[in-house]
Design a protein around this motif. Structure first.
Motif, PDB file in Angstrom:
ATOM      1  N   ASN A 239       0.791  -1.077  -0.091  1.00  0.00           N
ATOM      2  CA  ASN A 239      -0.017  -0.140  -0.100  1.00  0.00           C
ATOM      3  C   ASN A 239       0.963   1.294   0.160  1.00  0.00           C
ATOM      4  O   ASN A 239       0.619   2.197   0.748  1.00  0.00           O
ATOM      5  CB  ASN A 239      -1.115   0.008   1.191  1.00  0.00           C
ATOM      6  CG  ASN A 239      -1.882  -1.103   0.990  1.00  0.00           C
ATOM      7  OD1 ASN A 239      -2.324  -1.551  -0.042  1.00  0.00           O
ATOM      8  ND2 ASN A 239      -2.332  -1.616   2.293  1.00  0.00           N
ATOM      9  N   GLN A 240       2.140   1.297  -0.800  1.00  0.00           N
ATOM     10  CA  GLN A 240       2.890   2.338  -1.015  1.00  0.00           C
ATOM     11  C   GLN A 240       3.661   2.775   0.217  1.00  0.00           C
ATOM     12  O   GLN A 240       4.329   3.812   0.496  1.00  0.00           O
ATOM     13  CB  GLN A 240       1.973   3.567  -1.440  1.00  0.00           C
ATOM     14  CG  GLN A 240       1.384   3.182  -2.988  1.00  0.00           C
ATOM     15  CD  GLN A 240       0.782   4.346  -3.502  1.00  0.00           C
ATOM     16  OE1 GLN A 240       0.465   5.346  -2.475  1.00  0.00           O
ATOM     17  NE2 GLN A 240       0.622   4.553  -4.688  1.00  0.00           N
ATOM     18  N   LYS A 241       3.777   1.990   1.175  1.00  0.00           N
ATOM     19  CA  LYS A 241       4.480   2.087   2.325  1.00  0.00           C
ATOM     20  C   LYS A 241       5.416   0.931   2.333  1.00  0.00           C
ATOM     21  O   LYS A 241       5.397  -0.075   2.112  1.00  0.00           O
ATOM     22  CB  LYS A 241       3.779   2.048   3.489  1.00  0.00           C
ATOM     23  CG  LYS A 241       2.879   3.116   3.703  1.00  0.00           C
ATOM     24  CD  LYS A 241       1.893   3.342   5.289  1.00  0.00           C
ATOM     25  CE  LYS A 241       0.937   4.503   5.150  1.00  0.00           C
ATOM     26  NZ  LYS A 241       0.146   4.542   6.479  1.00  0.00           N
ATOM     27  N   GLN A 242       6.759   1.282   2.876  1.00  0.00           N
ATOM     28  CA  GLN A 242       7.871   0.331   3.043  1.00  0.00           C
ATOM     29  C   GLN A 242       7.524  -0.623   4.301  1.00  0.00           C
ATOM     30  O   GLN A 242       7.100  -0.645   5.111  1.00  0.00           O
ATOM     31  CB  GLN A 242       9.258   1.076   3.418  1.00  0.00           C
ATOM     32  CG  GLN A 242      10.377  -0.070   3.431  1.00  0.00           C
ATOM     33  CD  GLN A 242      11.577   0.619   3.827  1.00  0.00           C
ATOM     34  OE1 GLN A 242      12.166   0.604   4.966  1.00  0.00           O
ATOM     35  NE2 GLN A 242      12.193   1.276   3.010  1.00  0.00           N
ATOM     36  N   LEU A 243       7.845  -2.126   3.830  1.00  0.00           N
ATOM     37  CA  LEU A 243       7.757  -3.236   4.786  1.00  0.00           C
ATOM     38  C   LEU A 243       9.161  -4.033   4.448  1.00  0.00           C
ATOM     39  O   LEU A 243       9.544  -4.471   3.190  1.00  0.00           O
ATOM     40  CB  LEU A 243       6.599  -4.077   4.040  1.00  0.00           C
ATOM     41  CG  LEU A 243       6.275  -5.533   4.689  1.00  0.00           C
ATOM     42  CD1 LEU A 243       5.793  -4.999   6.018  1.00  0.00           C
ATOM     43  CD2 LEU A 243       5.397  -6.257   4.281  1.00  0.00           C
ATOM     44  N   GLN A 289       8.601  -6.013   9.339  1.00  0.00           N
ATOM     45  CA  GLN A 289       8.737  -4.616  10.032  1.00  0.00           C
ATOM     46  C   GLN A 289       7.770  -3.734   9.120  1.00  0.00           C
ATOM     47  O   GLN A 289       8.452  -3.315   8.102  1.00  0.00           O
ATOM     48  CB  GLN A 289       9.999  -4.242  10.450  1.00  0.00           C
ATOM     49  CG  GLN A 289       9.653  -2.951  11.345  1.00  0.00           C
ATOM     50  CD  GLN A 289      11.397  -2.606  11.850  1.00  0.00           C
ATOM     51  OE1 GLN A 289      12.221  -3.285  11.354  1.00  0.00           O
ATOM     52  NE2 GLN A 289      11.558  -1.605  12.596  1.00  0.00           N
ATOM     53  N   ALA A 290       6.655  -3.145   9.370  1.00  0.00           N
ATOM     54  CA  ALA A 290       5.859  -2.456   8.696  1.00  0.00           C
ATOM     55  C   ALA A 290       6.432  -1.018   9.073  1.00  0.00           C
ATOM     56  O   ALA A 290       7.150  -0.807  10.117  1.00  0.00           O
ATOM     57  CB  ALA A 290       4.355  -2.400   9.180  1.00  0.00           C
ATOM     58  N   ALA A 291       6.353   0.143   8.285  1.00  0.00           N
ATOM     59  CA  ALA A 291       6.594   1.410   8.438  1.00  0.00           C
ATOM     60  C   ALA A 291       5.917   1.973   9.873  1.00  0.00           C
ATOM     61  O   ALA A 291       4.865   1.833  10.059  1.00  0.00           O
ATOM     62  CB  ALA A 291       6.145   2.181   7.130  1.00  0.00           C
ATOM     63  N   LYS A 308      -6.043 -12.622   4.333  1.00  0.00           N
ATOM     64  CA  LYS A 308      -4.688 -13.216   4.397  1.00  0.00           C
ATOM     65  C   LYS A 308      -4.194 -13.538   3.082  1.00  0.00           C
ATOM     66  O   LYS A 308      -3.225 -14.240   2.795  1.00  0.00           O
ATOM     67  CB  LYS A 308      -5.031 -14.705   5.145  1.00  0.00           C
ATOM     68  CG  LYS A 308      -5.303 -14.558   6.460  1.00  0.00           C
ATOM     69  CD  LYS A 308      -5.271 -15.999   7.244  1.00  0.00           C
ATOM     70  CE  LYS A 308      -5.479 -15.665   8.735  1.00  0.00           C
ATOM     71  NZ  LYS A 308      -5.579 -16.783   9.477  1.00  0.00           N
ATOM     72  N   GLN A 309      -5.027 -13.183   2.027  1.00  0.00           N
ATOM     73  CA  GLN A 309      -4.286 -13.401   0.551  1.00  0.00           C
ATOM     74  C   GLN A 309      -5.239 -12.359  -0.300  1.00  0.00           C
ATOM     75  O   GLN A 309      -5.638 -11.568  -0.123  1.00  0.00           O
ATOM     76  CB  GLN A 309      -4.954 -14.704  -0.120  1.00  0.00           C
ATOM     77  CG  GLN A 309      -6.116 -14.961  -0.034  1.00  0.00           C
ATOM     78  CD  GLN A 309      -6.777 -16.091  -0.617  1.00  0.00           C
ATOM     79  OE1 GLN A 309      -6.222 -16.702  -1.539  1.00  0.00           O
ATOM     80  NE2 GLN A 309      -7.519 -17.182   0.055  1.00  0.00           N
ATOM     81  N   GLY A 310      -4.392 -12.222  -1.519  1.00  0.00           N
ATOM     82  CA  GLY A 310      -4.829 -11.108  -2.586  1.00  0.00           C
ATOM     83  C   GLY A 310      -4.150  -9.867  -2.536  1.00  0.00           C
ATOM     84  O   GLY A 310      -4.002  -9.111  -3.537  1.00  0.00           O
ATOM     85  N   PHE A 311      -3.235  -9.582  -1.623  1.00  0.00           N
ATOM     86  CA  PHE A 311      -2.462  -8.321  -1.532  1.00  0.00           C
ATOM     87  C   PHE A 311      -1.009  -8.404  -2.489  1.00  0.00           C
ATOM     88  O   PHE A 311      -0.750  -9.611  -2.288  1.00  0.00           O
ATOM     89  CB  PHE A 311      -2.142  -7.813   0.112  1.00  0.00           C
ATOM     90  CG  PHE A 311      -3.149  -7.293   0.721  1.00  0.00           C
ATOM     91  CD1 PHE A 311      -3.393  -6.088   0.862  1.00  0.00           C
ATOM     92  CD2 PHE A 311      -3.839  -8.279   1.730  1.00  0.00           C
ATOM     93  CE1 PHE A 311      -4.483  -5.553   1.522  1.00  0.00           C
ATOM     94  CE2 PHE A 311      -4.907  -7.714   2.488  1.00  0.00           C
ATOM     95  CZ  PHE A 311      -5.405  -6.319   2.366  1.00  0.00           C
ATOM     96  N   CYS A 312      -0.720  -7.377  -2.997  1.00  0.00           N
ATOM     97  CA  CYS A 312       0.419  -7.805  -3.794  1.00  0.00           C
ATOM     98  C   CYS A 312       1.631  -6.624  -3.285  1.00  0.00           C
ATOM     99  O   CYS A 312       1.029  -5.458  -3.223  1.00  0.00           O
ATOM    100  CB  CYS A 312       0.045  -7.108  -5.202  1.00  0.00           C
ATOM    101  SG  CYS A 312       1.233  -8.025  -6.497  1.00  0.00           S
ATOM    102  N   LEU A 313       2.674  -7.292  -3.200  1.00  0.00           N
ATOM    103  CA  LEU A 313       3.640  -6.559  -2.438  1.00  0.00           C
ATOM    104  C   LEU A 313       4.465  -5.797  -3.699  1.00  0.00           C
ATOM    105  O   LEU A 313       4.509  -6.359  -4.889  1.00  0.00           O
ATOM    106  CB  LEU A 313       4.692  -7.181  -1.769  1.00  0.00           C
ATOM    107  CG  LEU A 313       4.035  -7.953  -0.608  1.00  0.00           C
ATOM    108  CD1 LEU A 313       4.684  -8.787   0.250  1.00  0.00           C
ATOM    109  CD2 LEU A 313       3.343  -6.943   0.365  1.00  0.00           C
TER     110      LEU A 313
END
Length: 315
Positions: A239-243, A289-291, A308-313
């Motif tokens: 979601n445009q934030k560093q992970l 570690q999320a932002a 738990k699924q479907g998100f794209c990094l």
């Protein structure tokens, strides 16, 4: 009779056991040279570098020049027989090398001539080496080009991180140094020239080196994550934030048919991990570690997602 005296040069944690080993081996440490203390942490407070802090505890003289060449006259006055260098972060000029009758011994964390340079531990993992080690080398004016005195080999574990490998190589260097110094003292050391044609290089790591390309294979990305753990750390975006992503890791070669970077359902091998589709196979990640957050177990991070699924990094 000459006294067993030396100057030690080094800065980070990895060099501390070697400083202790030199002292316990019966050598008088006339001085310890480190990089200057720098601001660190969120508060940017000046923090004593690890080797300087240890030298303080041991009662050794500490010298912290911006450039080692500035210490020429002071080092001469110490009248030390040898110099030991580990992770100093500077190349010693000839006028410094020539001060010590027994020479300057560098302990480098690779099997030279492989992985000359600043990041041999990271690169041994990233490049998929099965083994690495420590080389005791007589320093010259080049970057890790001097004659080899002794080497010790170490097998890299399947779940090795840069941090765990550094700890093991640090202990190995501390074991190798007393034997090297004794051979030099007795005039029994053998100097083997490096084969420059076989040399490879490990340049300074940058934070940007940690960016993951999910189109690569799971095996490549696994090595990158482990080779960057704990620093500079592998990272992607959500979601445009560093992970940031860390070991432990797990590989799966199942045919997922998903777009690289897609967060997959938990896999049977390790349901507690964050599973991500790669260009080939899938990679399980044990810690993230999320932002703005602390490092946490992947299973806790997964519970915080709406699904738990479907998100794209990486997007």
């Amino acid at each position: 009779m000459r006294a067993k005296t030396l100057v030690f040069m080094g800065t980070p944690d990895i060099a501390c056991p070697t400083l202790t080993a030199a002292s316990k081996a019966g050598w008088q440490v006339k001085g310890v040279v480190t990089q200057p203390d720098r601001p660190a942490g969120r508060g940017k407070k000046v923090r004593r570098c690890p080797v300087a802090a240890q030298a303080d505890d041991l009662g050794f003289l500490v010298l912290q020049p911006e450039r080692i060449a500035a210490l020429k006259e002071e080092l001469k006055s110490l009248d030390a027989q040898a110099c030991v260098v580990m992770a100093m972060g500077q190349i010693l000029p000839k006028e410094i090398l020539d001060i010590f009758p027994l020479g300057c011994v560098n302990l480098h964390t690779s099997l030279l001539p492989l992985l000359r340079g600043a990041s041999p531990i990271n690169q041994a993992i990233i490049q998929g080496f099965d083994t690495t080690g420590v080389t005791a080398m007589m320093m010259d004016q080049g970057m890790d080009t001097g004659h080899i005195i002794m080497q010790e080999e170490l097998i890299i574990d399947m779940q090795e991180t840069a941090g765990s490998l550094a700890d093991r190589l640090s202990a190995l260097a501390a074991d190798l140094l007393p034997r090297t110094l004794e051979a030099l003292w007795k005039g029994e050391a053998t100097w083997t020239p490096q084969d420059g044609g076989k040399a490879t290089y490990a340049p300074v790591m940058k934070k940007t080196d940690g960016l993951l390309d999910w189109n690569k294979s799971a095996e490549e990305l696994d090595r990158q994550v482990r080779g960057m753990d704990p620093w500079p750390s592998a990272f992607t975006s959500l979601n445009q934030k560093q992970l940031r992503l860390f070991a432990p890791t797990c590989l799966s070669d199942f045919d997922h048919k998903a777009k690289p970077g897609t967060v997959l359902p938990p896999q049977m091998e390790r349901p507690d991990m964050l599973w991500v589709a790669c260009g080939q196979g899938a990679l399980g990640l044990g810690q993230v570690q999320a932002a703005g957050k602390r490092r946490m177990e992947a299973r806790n991070f997964i519970h915080g997602l709406r699904d738990k699924q479907g998100f794209c990094l990486g997007e």
